[in-house]
Design a protein around this motif. Structure first.
Motif, PDB file in Angstrom:
ATOM      1  N   ASN A  93      -4.309  -3.134 -13.510  1.00  0.00           N
ATOM      2  CA  ASN A  93      -4.589  -4.165 -14.501  1.00  0.00           C
ATOM      3  C   ASN A  93      -4.954  -5.459 -13.797  1.00  0.00           C
ATOM      4  N   GLU A  94      -6.102  -5.469 -13.117  1.00  0.00           N
ATOM      5  CA  GLU A  94      -6.524  -6.636 -12.348  1.00  0.00           C
ATOM      6  C   GLU A  94      -6.667  -7.827 -13.293  1.00  0.00           C
ATOM      7  N   ILE A  95      -6.154  -8.977 -12.866  1.00  0.00           N
ATOM      8  CA  ILE A  95      -6.182 -10.163 -13.724  1.00  0.00           C
ATOM      9  C   ILE A  95      -7.591 -10.742 -13.782  1.00  0.00           C
ATOM     10  N   PHE A 141     -16.836  -5.086  -7.045  1.00  0.00           N
ATOM     11  CA  PHE A 141     -15.878  -5.360  -5.967  1.00  0.00           C
ATOM     12  C   PHE A 141     -14.449  -5.176  -6.477  1.00  0.00           C
ATOM     13  N   ARG A 142     -14.188  -5.667  -7.671  1.00  0.00           N
ATOM     14  CA  ARG A 142     -12.828  -5.581  -8.216  1.00  0.00           C
ATOM     15  C   ARG A 142     -12.910  -5.036  -9.638  1.00  0.00           C
ATOM     16  N   THR A 143     -12.523  -3.805  -9.813  1.00  0.00           N
ATOM     17  CA  THR A 143     -12.590  -3.185 -11.137  1.00  0.00           C
ATOM     18  C   THR A 143     -11.203  -2.677 -11.510  1.00  0.00           C
ATOM     19  N   ARG A 144     -11.032  -2.369 -12.788  1.00  0.00           N
ATOM     20  CA  ARG A 144      -9.698  -1.912 -13.223  1.00  0.00           C
ATOM     21  C   ARG A 144      -9.557  -0.403 -13.044  1.00  0.00           C
ATOM     22  N   LYS A 156     -14.584 -10.346   2.552  1.00  0.00           N
ATOM     23  CA  LYS A 156     -13.494  -9.843   1.694  1.00  0.00           C
ATOM     24  C   LYS A 156     -13.155  -8.409   2.092  1.00  0.00           C
ATOM     25  N   GLU A 157     -11.949  -7.999   1.689  1.00  0.00           N
ATOM     26  CA  GLU A 157     -11.428  -6.688   2.112  1.00  0.00           C
ATOM     27  C   GLU A 157     -12.281  -5.504   1.651  1.00  0.00           C
ATOM     28  N   LEU A 158     -12.541  -4.633   2.634  1.00  0.00           N
ATOM     29  CA  LEU A 158     -13.258  -3.394   2.383  1.00  0.00           C
ATOM     30  C   LEU A 158     -12.286  -2.224   2.502  1.00  0.00           C
ATOM     31  N   GLU A 159     -11.427  -2.331   3.511  1.00  0.00           N
ATOM     32  CA  GLU A 159     -10.467  -1.250   3.774  1.00  0.00           C
ATOM     33  C   GLU A 159      -9.194  -1.829   4.368  1.00  0.00           C
ATOM     34  N   THR A 204      -4.930   4.619   6.083  1.00  0.00           N
ATOM     35  CA  THR A 204      -6.274   4.047   6.038  1.00  0.00           C
ATOM     36  C   THR A 204      -6.743   4.174   4.598  1.00  0.00           C
ATOM     37  N   SER A 205      -7.063   3.058   3.968  1.00  0.00           N
ATOM     38  CA  SER A 205      -7.341   3.073   2.541  1.00  0.00           C
ATOM     39  C   SER A 205      -8.605   2.271   2.227  1.00  0.00           C
ATOM     40  N   ALA A 206      -9.649   2.996   1.820  1.00  0.00           N
ATOM     41  CA  ALA A 206     -10.941   2.347   1.579  1.00  0.00           C
ATOM     42  C   ALA A 206     -11.358   2.535   0.122  1.00  0.00           C
ATOM     43  N   GLY A 207     -12.134   1.601  -0.400  1.00  0.00           N
ATOM     44  CA  GLY A 207     -12.616   1.707  -1.774  1.00  0.00           C
ATOM     45  C   GLY A 207     -14.049   2.234  -1.786  1.00  0.00           C
ATOM     46  N   VAL A 208     -14.318   3.172  -2.686  1.00  0.00           N
ATOM     47  CA  VAL A 208     -15.685   3.702  -2.804  1.00  0.00           C
ATOM     48  C   VAL A 208     -16.616   2.599  -3.320  1.00  0.00           C
TER      49      VAL A 208
HETATM   50  P1  ATP Z   1      -7.149  -6.974  -2.968  1.00  0.00           P
HETATM   51  O1  ATP Z   1      -6.299  -7.851  -2.077  1.00  0.00           O
HETATM   52  O2  ATP Z   1      -8.633  -7.234  -2.842  1.00  0.00           O
HETATM   53  O3  ATP Z   1      -6.682  -6.940  -4.396  1.00  0.00           O
HETATM   54  P2  ATP Z   1      -5.541  -4.815  -2.099  1.00  0.00           P
HETATM   55  O4  ATP Z   1      -5.052  -5.339  -0.789  1.00  0.00           O
HETATM   56  O5  ATP Z   1      -4.660  -4.869  -3.270  1.00  0.00           O
HETATM   57  O6  ATP Z   1      -6.962  -5.474  -2.441  1.00  0.00           O
HETATM   58  P3  ATP Z   1      -5.168  -2.098  -1.364  1.00  0.00           P
HETATM   59  O7  ATP Z   1      -4.015  -1.906  -2.254  1.00  0.00           O
HETATM   60  O8  ATP Z   1      -4.939  -2.229   0.114  1.00  0.00           O
HETATM   61  O9  ATP Z   1      -6.049  -3.331  -1.885  1.00  0.00           O
HETATM   62  O10 ATP Z   1      -6.231  -0.936  -1.655  1.00  0.00           O
HETATM   63  C1  ATP Z   1      -6.983  -0.311  -0.647  1.00  0.00           C
HETATM   64  C2  ATP Z   1      -8.460  -0.402  -0.948  1.00  0.00           C
HETATM   65  O11 ATP Z   1      -8.751  -0.006  -2.277  1.00  0.00           O
HETATM   66  C3  ATP Z   1      -9.040  -1.805  -0.837  1.00  0.00           C
HETATM   67  O12 ATP Z   1      -9.347  -2.107   0.512  1.00  0.00           O
HETATM   68  C4  ATP Z   1     -10.258  -1.722  -1.688  1.00  0.00           C
HETATM   69  O13 ATP Z   1     -11.357  -1.176  -0.968  1.00  0.00           O
HETATM   70  C5  ATP Z   1      -9.850  -0.755  -2.777  1.00  0.00           C
HETATM   71  N1  ATP Z   1      -9.449  -1.495  -3.978  1.00  0.00           N
HETATM   72  C6  ATP Z   1      -8.237  -2.020  -4.260  1.00  0.00           C
HETATM   73  N2  ATP Z   1      -8.239  -2.614  -5.451  1.00  0.00           N
HETATM   74  C7  ATP Z   1      -9.484  -2.462  -5.958  1.00  0.00           C
HETATM   75  C8  ATP Z   1     -10.116  -2.853  -7.178  1.00  0.00           C
HETATM   76  N3  ATP Z   1      -9.445  -3.489  -8.128  1.00  0.00           N
HETATM   77  N4  ATP Z   1     -11.413  -2.534  -7.362  1.00  0.00           N
HETATM   78  C9  ATP Z   1     -12.106  -1.871  -6.422  1.00  0.00           C
HETATM   79  N5  ATP Z   1     -11.562  -1.472  -5.256  1.00  0.00           N
HETATM   80  C10 ATP Z   1     -10.274  -1.752  -5.017  1.00  0.00           C
END
Ligand code: ATP
Length: 462
Positions: free
Chosen positions: A208-210, A217-220, A288-291, A330-334
């Protein structure tokens, strides 16, 4: 984001919609905030990214196995993992327009160091000290409420027939790795893996992203590619360094320039973490964070042992000693990788009085590898020969047949979706059994016989 970068981002978003990469979810009903759909070319690109990751993690190694665990899990999993109590972001509300905002990212937009892991008191103190500097991105007001921690887990009523949503909620997973931890013992018992080993999984996660900005980049609802590597506690440093190199190189291999990638070390570690770094990409809105690459210690398996009552320790066959392995995650977002490769590949090139839009994607991930054109659509013999070649190539690669419009326009369509090679069949082709092949990046054309075609493309595309 400066104007030039905003412009580039707008152009990428527009290309994604126009050419069928990404559509807003349920758009005919005005969309649905922070949820997107991948269109015909988007799904190909996303699948290619996932396949490459999967191959690197499983096929090319002998110490990692795959998994596909369910999205729904016993709610105790989220209690044990700490998500029900602690998986939250600081939520503030603009007093004027009532837009809800995530305070840590808002502060960071103004160059003020903050972190989602800070306590409510800590972050509110920083906020107070910077009063007047931080503005609501919607209306510009500087009046905002104190931040409160807001839990990000998404609830459902799965299996609950009482009609009361708050009673025994079942969660949609907030991260895919919990499915790996709770299957760790099943994997140990059913395969021949021995420590050190990894479990890889690609799957959807929900939060539930605020603040839902910045496109995909940031989806729910999003997809993660996660690999959890189980090691002896004493060995974690060495393996962590290995994984940092492997994962950084993955992005270089995708075609991302080293200067657009950087490491970000977490200063505020969660209490159980031993080390945490993120790989950041230089998006249009900044690095910004990718992985995330995190050493989670023995926290997860210890917690799941405690809450489930199951012994999740590992018996080392070399000395018969038991221990709880450390986990390197290791945790990456598609979606974020998708946006990074598009940002990197997007070009506008001036050619004479015209501008060519081209996606210089690494051919390995390009949605369409080869496009096949008959020179003229109303010449059946050209169309038949082109179809024959298309049928031959489509067994090897995702190809596209196009007989619409002039050749120049067809090239431009393919440039915009990143197709590395276009092949044209003309009257000489009927005589000589050859074609013109055109390179996306150099725009050079050359003739090559149909017999050589598959080998030529194999060399170029692999
Ligand atoms: P952020 O600080 O940007 O909210 P996070 O540190 O909470 O990210 P992690 O929990 O480490 O993210 O999740 C691992 C990976 O999952 C992230 O590096 C990102 O690629 C992906 N990810 C996390 N949240 C989202 C989101 N809301 N939408 C798209 N990708 C996401």
């Amino acid at each position: 984001m400066d104007n030039k970068e905003q412009n580039k981002m707008d152009k990428i978003i527009s290309l994604c919609k126009r050419r069928g990469f990404v559509f807003p979810s349920s758009e005919i009903y005005d969309g649905f905030a922070a949820v997107y759909d991948f269109g015909p070319y988007g799904v190909e690109l996303a699948n290619n990214i996932k396949n490459l990751w999967w191959k690197n993690m499983t096929q090319f190694r002998d110490d990692i196995v795959g998994l596909d665990s369910a999205i729904f899990m016993n709610p105790k999993v989220w209690e044990a993992s700490g998500h029900i109590k602690g998986f939250s972001d600081p939520l503030t509300e603009c007093k004027k327009c009532h837009t809800r905002l995530r305070l840590d990212t808002l502060l960071e937009d103004y160059g003020i160091r903050a972190d989602e892991k800070m306590s409510e008191e800590e972050i509110n103190k920083i906020f107070k000290n910077n009063k007047g500097k931080v503005k609501c991105p919607n209306c510009g007001s500087t009046e905002m409420s104190e931040a409160k921690n807001f839990n990000l887990l998404v609830k459902s009523n799965l299996g609950n027939f009482t009609g009361d949503m708050e009673k025994d909620p079942v969660y949609l997973r907030g991260e895919t790795c919990q499915g790996i931890y709770v299957n760790y013992k099943n994997v140990l018992d059913s395969t021949r893996v021995k420590i050190p080993f990894g479990i890889a999984q690609i799957g959807k996660a929900f939060r539930n992203e605020i603040t839902a900005r910045q496109f995909i980049f940031r989806t729910r609802e999003f997809e993660q590619m996660e690999m959890q590597y189980f090691v002896k506690p004493d060995d974690f440093k060495k393996y962590y360094e290995d994984w940092k190199n492997i994962r950084f190189n993955f992005y270089l291999d995708l075609g991302i320039k080293a200067e657009n990638l950087k490491w970000h070390r977490h200063e505020n570690l969660v209490f159980y973490a031993k080390e945490a770094y993120d790989i950041e990409y230089n998006f249009s809105f900044g690095f910004k964070e990718l992985e995330g690459l995190h050493v989670r210690g023995d926290y997860d398996l210890t917690q799941h042992s405690k809450f489930s009552g199951q012994d999740l320790s590992y018996l080392d066959p070399s000395d018969n000693k038991k221990f709880i392995p450390y986990i390197i995650e290791t945790s990456a977002g598609v979606g974020r990788t998708f946006l990074a490769v598009l940002t990197e590949a997007f070009r506008e090139e001036k050619i004479d009085d015209d501008v060519r839009v081209v996606l210089k994607l690494n051919p390995i991930i390009a949605p369409i590898k080869v496009a096949v054109f008959p020179l003229l659509k109303n010449k059946p013999e050209l169309v038949a020969k082109a179809k024959e070649i298309f049928d031959m190539l489509k067994k090897e690669w995702r190809c596209e047949f196009d007989d619409n419009g002039n050749i120049g326009k067809r090239y431009r369509r393919q440039d915009e979706i990143g197709t590395p090679y276009c092949i044209t069949i003309d009257f000489d082709s009927l005589e000589n059994n050859d074609v013109t092949i055109r390179d996306r990046d150099t725009m050079e054309q050359k003739r090559i016989t149909v017999d050589e075609l598959i080998n030529y493309l194999k060399n170029k595309l692999q």
